[in-house]
Design a protein around this motif. Structure first.
Motif, short mmCIF file in Angstrom:
data_model
loop_
_atom_site.label_atom_id
_atom_site.label_comp_id
_atom_site.label_asym_id
_atom_site.label_seq_id
_atom_site.Cartn_x
_atom_site.Cartn_y
_atom_site.Cartn_z
N MET A 66 0.85 -1.20 0.00
CA MET A 66 0.00 0.00 0.00
C MET A 66 0.87 1.24 0.00
O MET A 66 2.06 1.18 0.36
CB MET A 66 -0.93 0.02 1.22
CG MET A 66 -0.23 0.22 2.54
SD MET A 66 -1.36 0.12 3.94
CE MET A 66 -1.79 -1.62 3.91
N LYS A 88 -1.73 -3.65 -8.18
CA LYS A 88 -2.87 -3.81 -7.27
C LYS A 88 -2.63 -3.12 -5.93
O LYS A 88 -3.35 -3.38 -4.96
CB LYS A 88 -3.13 -5.31 -7.03
CG LYS A 88 -3.41 -6.10 -8.30
CD LYS A 88 -4.65 -5.58 -9.02
CE LYS A 88 -4.95 -6.43 -10.26
NZ LYS A 88 -6.12 -5.90 -11.02
N THR A 89 -1.66 -2.26 -5.86
CA THR A 89 -1.30 -1.58 -4.61
C THR A 89 -2.51 -0.83 -4.03
O THR A 89 -3.18 -0.08 -4.75
CB THR A 89 -0.16 -0.57 -4.87
OG1 THR A 89 0.87 -1.20 -5.63
CG2 THR A 89 0.40 -0.05 -3.56
N ARG A 90 -2.76 -1.02 -2.75
CA ARG A 90 -3.84 -0.28 -2.10
C ARG A 90 -3.39 1.17 -1.89
O ARG A 90 -2.23 1.44 -1.61
CB ARG A 90 -4.20 -0.91 -0.75
CG ARG A 90 -4.75 -2.31 -0.85
CD ARG A 90 -5.15 -2.86 0.51
NE ARG A 90 -6.35 -2.19 1.01
CZ ARG A 90 -6.44 -1.53 2.17
NH1 ARG A 90 -5.39 -1.42 2.96
NH2 ARG A 90 -7.58 -0.98 2.55
N ASP A 122 -8.89 3.18 -1.37
CA ASP A 122 -9.41 2.15 -0.47
C ASP A 122 -9.91 2.72 0.85
O ASP A 122 -10.86 2.19 1.44
CB ASP A 122 -8.31 1.12 -0.19
CG ASP A 122 -7.92 0.36 -1.43
OD1 ASP A 122 -8.62 -0.60 -1.78
OD2 ASP A 122 -6.92 0.73 -2.07
#
Length: 361
Positions: free
Chosen positions: A189, A213-215, A267
């Motif tokens: 993240m 796909k990093t938050r 997110d």
């Protein structure tokens, strides 16, 4: 009457509609790197120790104006100068870093620049903007007052109003996130301060362009909650501003485009208090000997707040700017801060005899 103002929102636009794609970001990078080198992303052992995580710091405090905003200004003014070669001047509102970005880039293209700041703005940011040749005007108690005054002056004086959020600005800012994600694609993240949203949108644009796909966790001041409240409500909400240290995230009125991106791509949004921000500023200096301004330390402040959740993870935090007045920073370094002070606990002193006994054991 409530101190919060709720506004009806238009149909939200998608991130793909609002944000630059890979080709635009690569074009922006060519413009940015003509004026500056990439900034480093570094992993500092003391920060890892303080947070119990692998922490990668993106050092935008090493940019030419000491903050990430300069990248957006370079790209925006590059295109503007070509589209409107007879432009009489530009104007914008800022708490400092956006204004320095505009000043540096406008000077490069020979365009007169006027910047409106709130009364009581950082003296050293004001001095830096004047050194870049801008015509500096103080007006209003907070950023929104300054922005509305700049808009009036733009109409009256036939100046081009540079917004705080624009696709070209985001394209420039995206280049620093491309550097971080290219160097560390396995980040779980990243934590991103939110002022008017260009930094957050740049993170989203770069992540999406690279297919990661990093938050993404947004960070606001607990004393300027407009974006957090808007994110939670799903619509634009204005909120009062009272932060005394994180002026770069002192937003009362969210930008609708950046909010649309947040609602679909971010997110979570967390809020950090001024005390938490000051603790993070001290920690950043003790652990890395880099100076972080208030907004520049917000990501680290959020990481400290969330450190139980982040333990054992690989995270990215942006030190997005280092432009803090020296007397303010001196006071912050002098105040107690548990996380930073814990790093300075006295080391165990081992005599030569004890060291020899340990080696022979």
């Amino acid at each position: 009457m409530s101190s919060l103002s709720i506004q009806a929102s238009q149909a939200p636009r998608t991130a793909s509609e609002l944000l630059p794609g890979l080709g635009e970001i690569e074009q922006a990078a060519g413009i940015v790197y003509a004026g500056m080198a990439p900034t480093p992303q570094l992993c500092w052992p003391l920060l890892n120790q303080a947070l119990g995580a692998e922490v990668w710091v993106k050092h935008e405090n090493h940019a030419p104006t000491g903050a990430f905003k300069v990248r957006g200004g370079m790209v925006y003014l590059h295109h503007l100068a070509r589209q409107q070669p007879q432009l009489s001047g530009v104007i914008s509102a800022t708490r400092g870093n956006h204004g320095q970005s505009v000043g540096l880039s406008a000077r490069r293209f020979g365009i007169p620049a006027t910047i409106v700041v709130p009364e009581g703005n950082s003296r050293e940011k004001n001095a830096a903007m004047r050194a870049l040749g801008v015509d500096l005007i103080e007006h209003g108690r907070e950023f929104q007052d300054s922005r509305e005054h700049a808009q009036r002056l733009a109409r009256e004086q036939q100046l081009h109003m540079i917004p705080s959020f624009h696709r070209d600005l985001v394209a420039g800012v995206s280049t620093y996130w491309m550097e971080l994600f290219a160097a560390q694609p396995e980040l779980d993240m990243v934590l991103v301060p939110i002022g008017q949203g260009s930094g957050m949108c740049g993170a989203v644009a770069a992540r999406n362009a690279l297919g990661l796909k990093t938050r993404i966790i947004g960070v606001v001041s607990a004393h300027a909650l407009a974006y957090k409240l808007s994110f939670e409500a799903g619509r634009k909400i204005e909120a009062p501003v009272s932060t005394c240290i994180a002026d770069g995230v002192a937003c009362r009125v969210p930008d609708q485009a950046s909010l649309d991106v947040m609602l679909s791509e971010v997110d979570e949004v967390v809020a950090v208090t001024d005390d938490e921000v000051m603790d993070a500023m001290k920690l950043a200096f003790i652990a890395t000997h880099n100076v972080a301004e208030g907004a520049g330390a917000c990501a680290l402040a959020a990481a400290l707040q969330l450190r139980t959740r982040l333990r054992g993870r690989k995270i990215g935090v942006t030190l997005s700017g280092g432009n803090v007045d020296h007397d303010v920073f001196a006071g912050i370094l002098a105040r107690p801060a548990a996380a930073a002070d814990a790093l300075l606990a006295p080391a165990q002193v081992v005599s030569l005899a004890q060291a020899a006994q340990r080696r022979n054991a």
